[in-house]
Write an enzyme that holds these catalytic residues in place. Structure first.
Site, mmCIF file in Angstrom:
data_model
loop_
_atom_site.group_PDB
_atom_site.id
_atom_site.type_symbol
_atom_site.label_atom_id
_atom_site.label_comp_id
_atom_site.label_asym_id
_atom_site.label_seq_id
_atom_site.Cartn_x
_atom_site.Cartn_y
_atom_site.Cartn_z
ATOM 1 N N CYS A 177 1.152 -1.312 -0.392
ATOM 2 C CA CYS A 177 0.315 -0.031 -0.157
ATOM 3 C C CYS A 177 0.740 1.117 -0.332
ATOM 4 C CB CYS A 177 -1.147 -0.534 1.432
ATOM 5 S SG CYS A 177 -1.414 1.375 1.139
ATOM 6 N N CYS A 219 0.583 3.602 2.838
ATOM 7 C CA CYS A 219 0.828 2.794 3.992
ATOM 8 C C CYS A 219 2.346 2.866 4.228
ATOM 9 C CB CYS A 219 0.897 1.272 3.930
ATOM 10 S SG CYS A 219 -0.855 0.950 4.440
#
Length: 170
Positions: free
Chosen positions: A29, A32
């Site tokens: 991600c 992230c």
């Protein structure tokens, strides 16, 4: 060495004691990855803030992400003695620290009791996420290891679903 506690299905109940900030993330991600350095810095300040900072890799812990009903990444929760609140603020180090130091979490509505990660409902949700992972493993085994065509694997699951439904109906 990281100051972030890694949580998994076997130790997640640690967040029921004390004050925590918990991040759900996935290694692939981009958002992230962007917060990773900030989260590590936040964890280094955890002792001064009087909290524990943790993280959960949703790719490795589908049951735990189901228990917390994680639908977006990254998702951050604040927990204080088993009362959970979803953090929706800015993801800067200053804002994360301010959330704790200024006790801004007190103004946030706690997660409803039936949606709490420790509730029976979310325990069942965790089971469903584990079950879906198990089905995916079987599908990958059938198609990857045994070389069964994808549609044949789907047909096997459809047939199994119908037979289980018929059996339960009887």
């Amino acid at each position: 060495r990281s100051s972030v506690r890694v949580l998994c299905g076997s130790n997640w109940s640690l967040v029921l004691q004390g004050q925590w900030m918990l991040e759900f993330y996935a290694p692939w991600c981009p958002a992230c990855q962007q917060i990773e350095v900030t989260w590590e810095s936040f964890a280094k300040e955890s002792e001064r803030l009087g909290i524990t900072v943790g993280k959960v890799d949703v790719t490795q812990e589908p049951g735990l992400s189901g228990r917390f009903f994680v639908t977006t990444l990254p998702t951050i929760y604040h927990a204080n003695d088993g009362v959970f609140r979803r953090y929706r603020g800015s993801r800067t180090l200053e804002d994360l620290q301010g959330y704790i130091l200024e006790r801004k979490w007190e103004a946030v509505e706690p997660v409803a009791g039936w949606k709490s990660p420790s509730s029976i409902m979310m325990h069942g949700m965790a089971g469903l996420f584990h079950f879906s992972g198990w089905i995916r493993q079987i599908h990958n085994y059938l198609t990857g290891t045994l070389g069964v065509h994808v549609w044949t694997s789907y047909a096997i699951f459809i047939l199994a679903t119908l037979l289980i439904g018929l059996f339960l109906g009887l």
